[in-house]
Write a protein that holds these residues in place. Structure first.
Motif, short mmCIF file in Angstrom:
data_model
loop_
_atom_site.label_atom_id
_atom_site.label_comp_id
_atom_site.label_asym_id
_atom_site.label_seq_id
_atom_site.Cartn_x
_atom_site.Cartn_y
_atom_site.Cartn_z
N LEU B 247 0.88 -1.16 0.00
CA LEU B 247 0.00 0.00 0.00
C LEU B 247 0.92 1.22 0.00
N VAL B 248 0.99 1.92 -1.11
CA VAL B 248 1.94 3.02 -1.20
C VAL B 248 1.24 4.37 -1.18
N GLU B 249 1.95 5.37 -0.72
CA GLU B 249 1.51 6.75 -0.86
C GLU B 249 2.43 7.40 -1.88
N GLY B 250 2.02 8.58 -2.35
CA GLY B 250 2.83 9.26 -3.35
C GLY B 250 4.28 9.41 -2.93
N ARG B 251 4.48 9.70 -1.65
CA ARG B 251 5.86 9.94 -1.20
C ARG B 251 6.72 8.69 -1.19
N ASP B 252 6.10 7.51 -1.39
CA ASP B 252 6.89 6.28 -1.47
C ASP B 252 7.38 6.00 -2.88
N LEU B 253 6.93 6.84 -3.82
CA LEU B 253 7.20 6.55 -5.23
C LEU B 253 8.14 7.58 -5.82
N MET B 262 9.39 2.22 -6.21
CA MET B 262 9.02 2.52 -4.83
C MET B 262 10.29 2.50 -3.98
N ILE B 263 10.27 3.33 -2.94
CA ILE B 263 11.48 3.49 -2.13
C ILE B 263 11.41 2.52 -0.96
N THR B 264 12.32 1.56 -0.94
CA THR B 264 12.30 0.55 0.11
C THR B 264 13.57 0.63 0.94
N CYS B 296 2.62 11.12 -7.91
CA CYS B 296 4.06 11.04 -8.15
C CYS B 296 4.39 11.73 -9.47
#
Lengths: 295, 507
Positions: B247-253, B262-264, B296
């Motif tokens: 489940l991502v939000e814009g700031r994760d992308l 996606m930023i992991t 994003c």
């Protein structure tokens, strides 16, 4: 390798671990301090000082109110529970439903318990924290999600145990053991000898709330999160900060430790803070804030 | 014998459960027989239990920033197999027609050249995005998930009220409602075969994976949410968990070289399919609202370059606008050569001058709706509106006829709903959910039945204090042995006492 975890989620899980542990430890700290504060009001201000708070309230009652129930006080139990619950709400999809429900129900119940005597409220918080970690233990895979929760819990535990030691430095050692849930383990290990309390809470490798145990747990998490490939040295600065202070503790002479306890507690706190910063830098990267202006 | 339905007075609308007082319709007979012996207090206790379960589980709906449990009524709504078959075929037909329309509108635009739909409908739509023109998604699907709102009129006929092909929500309550009902009143399910709903996440995931860019063998699918403050956040989290995706939000992308990552904790990971629950306007500040931080930057270009699929498609809003709705029967005829299986509600297009005059004159007899409204926002129900409200809406319609439609009021059917300790009739609608995987449009058997909880209220939206009902679609096989929905048959074999325990609960 386990599945990569979103940085935001890793960060949130780490903070959930910290918040729940903080609620638990604050409840323990308050529970053993309440009686003492009624006898010696100056305890309130020292407790305040070690929790990093200013402007101690006038009465022990006001102090309990602030540290237990006050949602405007970020260090309070209510705030910690609320933060843990809000954080969990944002990462529900990686928690088991049982773990999420535990926090959600705790949060819903907490404000209703303010009318109870403080001890009942504090006992509830401790039980719910235990339930949270127990459910996480029983229902979550031992993957990176789990590791970030445990990492947060371990660092918070070191931090809070050092604060506990600081506030009750010159006080009743029994209380100190009780506050750490350690009185029975201690007695079984050392018998009824007061002298070994400091050793037990700082250095015992088998007692899960001791400083060394928590540092070892944090190191284990970090090693699994970021496996070292270098043949020499430790490249990860969080691991380095924790490992250094842990080794220092383990190789110290016990008498020496008690002589320079205040300094040592300070060092431990600094190491935890440094590790926290290093973890943030390494794992919790975000996209840069957007730098352009929209059309 | 005391009977909880003794005091039930039908409301003058079509009643879903009762043919006439005391006589349940065929598909409701087993349910009626199971509910009848329950005392009013018993029913209330179960309802309270249900409400507490929802609060504990955090099954909530955010309205104006307040997190509220989404009330679930204890008395299910039942649809028989034959009617469900009609719904399935009717909804599938609409989705296929709308897919064809979208493909055409962003491609050859033949439907406009042929004069079936006027050009101005396209040009005046705020949801028409030039960036989507000439952009065909990998497997041609734009409506990966559709939600079609149905209502039943006084004669018992189902009508389509609107189509939702942007980001329809509510399916999580279908899943949670069923779970809660099987826990609270397990015996209700033992007498008949209720078609299970839990297949949904697997179907949706398959459709999303199937929409991945060509050549990607094992696509990474994510669900993009605006975040925890969004009204449907609960749903986003549930679906992500049930599908096992991030489940991502814009700031994760982050986008780079027309690829989405996606930023992991292990650095960036490539993403192939985004099931977005963020509106077009907020999806990509480079193309849409520049001030949005929910999406994003670069996402749309990455999608246009064919490196990532956005589901549902960008620009779908031109197909579920309430004015386009009036043309759907024509679209079905034009693209599919078929007769519509589910009728529309009689609707007036106000961009035709004499229609406008008529509607302005008769406003107190009609329902006026903004073409773009969601959640019942802005709707004026003429017969119950105040003179001030009518004057205001007349003014608004006169100023922007394209922005409004008018409909004949439909008295929505009612369904017995627990009010206090007794069932009372309350108006309901139905939102079935369709999943299009490119080969087949699949309908989740059931859908979300929304209930207007205030007496006489005709707008069922959750933002108006609406609740919901578990919606049962009965299978063809009505033999009790087929009640797979509840008890695992194997469990019953080795532990017969289990059923007995459930029986005991009913006291």
């Amino acid at each position: 390798m386990t599945r990569p975890l979103l940085s935001r989620i890793a960060e949130t899980l780490y903070w959930i671990g910290r918040y729940v542990e903080r609620a638990d430890d604050t409840a323990r700290l308050l529970d053993v301090s309440v009686h003492r504060m009624l006898d010696e009001p100056e305890t309130s201000s020292s407790l305040y000082a070690v929790l990093g708070l200013t402007a101690a309230p006038a009465s022990p009652q006001a102090m309990i109110r602030r540290l237990a129930y006050d949602l405007d006080e970020p260090a309070s139990i209510a705030s910690s529970v609320s933060s843990a619950r809000d954080s969990a709400r944002g990462v529900r999809e990686v928690l088991s439903s049982e773990v999420w429900e535990c926090l959600n129900v705790t949060w819903h119940h907490l404000s209703k318990l303010e009318t109870l005597p403080p001890h009942a409220y504090l006992a509830f918080v401790r039980e719910r924290a235990a339930l949270f970690f127990g459910l996480a233990d029983a229902t979550m895979s031992r993957d990176d999600c789990w590791r970030f929760i445990v990492l947060g819990r371990s660092l918070e535990r070191v931090d809070m145990t050092t604060r506990l030691l600081a506030v009750h430095l010159a006080s009743d050692w029994r209380l100190l053991l009780q506050a750490s849930g350690a009185d029975e383990s201690f007695t079984r290990t050392h018998g009824a000898r007061d002298g070994a309390v400091l050793e037990f809470l700082l250095l015992d490798r088998l007692f899960p709330r001791s400083v060394v145990y928590s540092l070892l747990t944090a190191e284990k998490c970090l090693r699994a999160l970021a496996p070292e490939t270098a043949r020499a040295g430790v490249a990860d600065s969080a691991q380095a900060a924790i490992g250094r202070v842990r080794a220092g503790l383990e190789y110290s002479d016990l008498d020496e430790l008690s002589d320079r306890l205040p300094e040592l507690l300070g060092t431990l706190q600094e190491a935890c803070a440094a590790a926290g910063e290093a973890i943030t830098k390494r794992f919790f990267q975000r996209r840069e804030a957007m730098a352009w202006v929209g059309a | 014998m005391a009977d909880i339905f003794d005091t039930y007075v039908m409301a003058g609308a079509w009643d879903e459960m009762f043919e006439r007082p005391g006589v349940p319709r065929g598909q409701y007979q087993a349910l009626f027989a199971a509910l009848q012996p329950l005392g009013a207090r018993e029913l209330r206790t179960r309802a309270d239990q249900l409400a507490r379960m929802f609060t504990d589980r955090g099954v909530t709906f955010d309205y104006a920033g307040v997190e509220r449990p989404f009330p679930l009524d204890l008395i299910p709504r039942v649809i028989d197999a034959a009617e469900w078959d009609l719904v399935t075929r009717g909804v599938r037909q609409r989705i296929r027609a709308l897919e064809a329309f979208l493909d055409d509108a962003y491609g050859a635009r033949q439907v406009f050249h042929d004069g079936v739909v006027p050009w101005r409908l396209l040009h005046s739509s705020p949801h028409y995005h030039r960036v989507a023109h000439g952009w065909r998604p990998p497997n041609g699907v734009r409506v990966h998930v559709g939600g079609t709102d149905l209502i039943r009129d006084e004669q018992g006929v189902l009508h389509v009220l609107e189509d939702n092909v942007r980001t329809p929500s509510g399916v999580s309550y279908v899943l949670e409602n069923r779970l809660a009902m099987t826990r609270t009143l397990p015996t209700l399910f033992s007498e008949q075969f209720v078609r299970p709903v839990e297949e949904y996440p697997a179907r949706l995931l398959a459709a999303l994976r199937g929409a991945a860019p060509p050549g990607v063998a094992d696509p990474t699918v994510v669900l993009l949410t605006p975040g925890v403050y969004n009204a449907a956040y609960f749903e986003h989290a549930l679906l992500a968990r049930l599908m096992g995706i991030e489940l991502v939000e814009g700031r994760d992308l982050v986008c780079e070289n027309n690829r989405l990552y996606m930023i992991t904790t292990y650095g960036r990971r490539l993403v192939h399919v985004v099931y977005r629950r963020v509106d077009d306007d907020f999806l990509d500040p480079l193309h849409f609202r520049g001030d949005s931080v929910l999406g994003c930057p670069g996402l749309v270009n990455a999608a246009r370059a064919g490196n990532v699929t956005i589901a549902n498609g960008v620009g779908n809003g031109i197909a579920d606008d309430k004015l386009v709705y009036t043309y759907v029967p024509d679209l079905i005829a034009y693209y599919l050569g078929e007769t519509p299986l589910l009728p529309n509600v009689e609707t007036y297009r106000l961009d035709e001058p004499d229609v406008l005059d008529h509607v302005l004159a008769e406003a107190d007899q009609l329902v006026l709706k903004p073409v773009d409204g969601a959640g019942g926002k802005g709707i004026v129900i003429g017969p119950v509106a105040t003179p001030e409200e009518l004057a205001a809406v007349r003014e608004a319609v006169r100023e922007d006829p394209r922005g409004w439609i008018a409909q004949q009021p439909v008295l929505l059917s009612t369904s017995p709903t627990l009010v206090g300790e007794r069932p009372a009739p309350r108006h309901i609608d139905l939102r079935p959910f369709a999943v299009n995987d490119g080969d087949d449009v699949w309908l989740l058997p059931g859908g979300l039945t929304r209930v207007a909880l205030p007496e006489g209220e005709l707008v069922v939206n959750s933002s108006r204090g609406g609740g919901s009902k578990d919606t049962w679609v009965l299978g063809e096989a009505c033999a009790p042995a087929a009640s797979a929905a509840m008890a695992a048959p194997s469990a019953a074999q080795w532990s017969p006492s289990r059923t007995a325990a459930w029986e005991g609960e009913q006291q």
